[in-house]
Scaffold this active site. Structure first.
Site, PDB file in Angstrom:
ATOM      1  N   THR A  31       0.854  -1.188   0.000  1.00 42.17           N
ATOM      2  CA  THR A  31       0.000   0.000   0.000  1.00 42.17           C
ATOM      3  C   THR A  31       0.887   1.233   0.000  1.00 42.17           C
ATOM      4  O   THR A  31       1.985   1.233   0.560  1.00 42.17           O
ATOM      5  CB  THR A  31      -0.947   0.020   1.223  1.00 42.17           C
ATOM      6  OG1 THR A  31      -0.176   0.225   2.411  1.00 42.17           O
ATOM      7  CG2 THR A  31      -1.741  -1.267   1.337  1.00 42.17           C
ATOM      8  N   ASP A  55      -3.420   6.190   2.275  1.00 44.04           N
ATOM      9  CA  ASP A  55      -2.789   7.182   3.154  1.00 44.04           C
ATOM     10  C   ASP A  55      -3.157   6.729   4.561  1.00 44.04           C
ATOM     11  O   ASP A  55      -4.354   6.655   4.897  1.00 44.04           O
ATOM     12  CB  ASP A  55      -3.363   8.577   2.840  1.00 44.04           C
ATOM     13  CG  ASP A  55      -2.741   9.657   3.709  1.00 44.04           C
ATOM     14  OD1 ASP A  55      -2.435   9.380   4.889  1.00 44.04           O
ATOM     15  OD2 ASP A  55      -2.584  10.783   3.220  1.00 44.04           O
ATOM     16  N   ASN A  82       5.094   0.377   8.203  1.00 42.76           N
ATOM     17  CA  ASN A  82       6.346   1.054   7.842  1.00 42.76           C
ATOM     18  C   ASN A  82       6.165   2.542   7.549  1.00 42.76           C
ATOM     19  O   ASN A  82       7.083   3.337   7.796  1.00 42.76           O
ATOM     20  CB  ASN A  82       6.927   0.334   6.612  1.00 42.76           C
ATOM     21  CG  ASN A  82       8.052   1.107   5.964  1.00 42.76           C
ATOM     22  OD1 ASN A  82       9.144   1.217   6.518  1.00 42.76           O
ATOM     23  ND2 ASN A  82       7.786   1.684   4.783  1.00 42.76           N
ATOM     24  N   SER A 133       9.785   1.280  14.279  1.00 42.91           N
ATOM     25  CA  SER A 133      10.039   2.325  15.262  1.00 42.91           C
ATOM     26  C   SER A 133      11.320   2.981  14.776  1.00 42.91           C
ATOM     27  O   SER A 133      11.474   3.287  13.584  1.00 42.91           O
ATOM     28  CB  SER A 133      10.166   1.701  16.648  1.00 42.91           C
ATOM     29  OG  SER A 133      10.582   2.665  17.588  1.00 42.91           O
ATOM     30  N   TYR A 147       8.957  13.719  16.341  1.00 38.69           N
ATOM     31  CA  TYR A 147       9.268  12.383  15.802  1.00 38.69           C
ATOM     32  C   TYR A 147       9.455  11.415  16.971  1.00 38.69           C
ATOM     33  O   TYR A 147       8.882  10.325  16.991  1.00 38.69           O
ATOM     34  CB  TYR A 147      10.532  12.468  14.943  1.00 38.69           C
ATOM     35  CG  TYR A 147      10.921  11.154  14.308  1.00 38.69           C
ATOM     36  CD1 TYR A 147      10.134  10.566  13.320  1.00 38.69           C
ATOM     37  CD2 TYR A 147      12.091  10.485  14.694  1.00 38.69           C
ATOM     38  CE1 TYR A 147      10.498   9.365  12.734  1.00 38.69           C
ATOM     39  CE2 TYR A 147      12.458   9.287  14.107  1.00 38.69           C
ATOM     40  CZ  TYR A 147      11.656   8.720  13.124  1.00 38.69           C
ATOM     41  OH  TYR A 147      12.013   7.522  12.543  1.00 38.69           O
ATOM     42  N   LYS A 151       7.568   7.890  18.037  1.00 39.81           N
ATOM     43  CA  LYS A 151       8.253   6.586  18.084  1.00 39.81           C
ATOM     44  C   LYS A 151       8.288   6.031  19.514  1.00 39.81           C
ATOM     45  O   LYS A 151       8.088   4.837  19.712  1.00 39.81           O
ATOM     46  CB  LYS A 151       9.659   6.691  17.483  1.00 39.81           C
ATOM     47  CG  LYS A 151       9.662   7.007  15.969  1.00 39.81           C
ATOM     48  CD  LYS A 151       8.942   5.940  15.128  1.00 39.81           C
ATOM     49  CE  LYS A 151       9.098   6.176  13.625  1.00 39.81           C
ATOM     50  NZ  LYS A 151       8.366   5.214  12.795  1.00 39.81           N
ATOM     51  N   THR A 182      17.674   6.798   3.089  1.00 41.91           N
ATOM     52  CA  THR A 182      16.493   6.556   2.261  1.00 41.91           C
ATOM     53  C   THR A 182      16.001   7.952   1.862  1.00 41.91           C
ATOM     54  O   THR A 182      16.759   8.918   1.917  1.00 41.91           O
ATOM     55  CB  THR A 182      15.428   5.817   3.087  1.00 41.91           C
ATOM     56  OG1 THR A 182      15.160   6.626   4.233  1.00 41.91           O
ATOM     57  CG2 THR A 182      15.924   4.458   3.543  1.00 41.91           C
TER      58      THR A 182
END
Ligand code: NAP
Length: 282
Positions: A31, A55, A82, A133, A147, A151, A182
């Site tokens: 997805t 989303d 993810n 995480s 952030y 997490k 990434t």
């Protein structure tokens, strides 16, 4: 052959995972917000790849997509939560919208995905969940407070439900990568409008280091994803999968400091208990 359900598969860990799983012959329900980004893989692996637009902040659609995936594929062995990104800036620099979107995506999106898949995993007699995480779920840095809030938050959620779901054969691993090149630190990062007053502070210095390319991650995203895939073969499932030497060192130091600080205030903790001889009601 296993069947996987993965969110956030347009780039980074998610995309690498889809590629690796298809290469090894597994079936993948991928997805992502822009499904056209998997068109190349769809052409190559039409029979193994199931794709839906999602989303993760849209909880109603999330439930529909999960229902459709289980209806079409019958069984899903591994769910990988993810999708996520970082918002960067000192807490008072961030806008209300930035804060809401970060929590909606990383924390509420992951919680709602888990709640949507649990009835199916229970019904099929078990399954595995990998929750992305971060090393930032155990340590924290200035300018990444929101952030870390998401997490650390998702770690708390899973620490609790690991025991709730174990009786149904559901096993959960919190994946904690260190920094990796990434799209995460680049296009995906949502950077706040800076306030000059923070320039010479820890938050401002981290901002400068980021923009000067002063931080070089050492984690190889492909090796990290391979370790995530391999972890599914481990029994029992590891509760945490920390990936990357930088992360190991930082988390090790942070845990040691927390334990030392806890021991240093042991007397204060116990002194706050009722006196057993003259127990007062509060
Ligand atoms: N790379 C690192 O340094 C690092 C370290 C520790 C943990 N992590 C975690 O690893 C996970 C994957 O990140 P990555 O490094 O692979 O970064 P990435 O390349 O930026 O990938 C993030 C993925 O999440 C998706 N996403 C973001 N918001 C979404 C939403 N509302 N709904 C659905 N998908 C959404 C992105 O889709 P779009 O293309 O549509 O934006 C993209 O597919 C994240 O949870 C991140 O927190 C990364």
């Amino acid at each position: 052959m296993k069947t996987w359900f993965i969110t956030g598969t347009s780039s980074g860990f998610g995309r690498i995972m889809v590629e690796k799983l298809l290469e090894k012959g597994d079936r993948v329900a991928a997805t992502l917000r822009k499904p056209e980004m998997l068109e190349d893989l769809k052409q190559q692996y039409a029979n193994q790849l199931w794709v839906e637009a999602l989303d993760v902040t849209d909880t109603v659609r999330l439930r529909k997509v999960v229902d459709k995936a289980f209806a079409d594929l019958s069984r899903i062995d591994v769910v990988v939560s993810n999708a996520g990104y970082a918002v960067f800036g000192a807490a008072e620099e961030l806008t209300d919208d930035q804060i809401r979107r970060e929590i909606d995506t990383n924390l509420i999106g992951s919680i709602q995905l888990t709640r949507a898949v649990l009835p199916y995993l229970r019904h099929q007699g078990g399954g595995r969940i990998l929750q992305l995480s971060s090393m930032g779920g155990q340590i924290s840095l200035p300018a990444l407070s929101l952030y870390h809030a998401t997490k650390w938050g998702i770690e708390g959620f899973f620490e609790s439900i690991i025991a709730e779901t174990a009786p149904f054969g559901i096993e959960i691993t919190l994946v904690e990568p260190a920094g990796a090149n990434t799209n995460f630190g680049h296009g995906s990062m949502d950077v706040s409008p800076p306030m000059n007053v923070y320039n010479e502070t820890p938050a401002g210095m981290i901002r400068t280091a980021r923009t000067n390319g002063g931080y070089q991650p050492t984690l190889d995203p492909k090796k990290a994803v391979q370790a995530m895939i391999d972890s599914v073969g481990l029994s029992p499932a590891p509760r945490r999968l920390l990936l990357g030497g930088q992360g190991y060192d930082l988390v090790h130091q942070a845990l040691q400091e927390r334990l030392t600080a806890l021991e240093a205030q042991k007397d204060i903790a116990f002194a706050a208990d009722y006196d057993t001889k003259t127990k007062e009601s509060v």
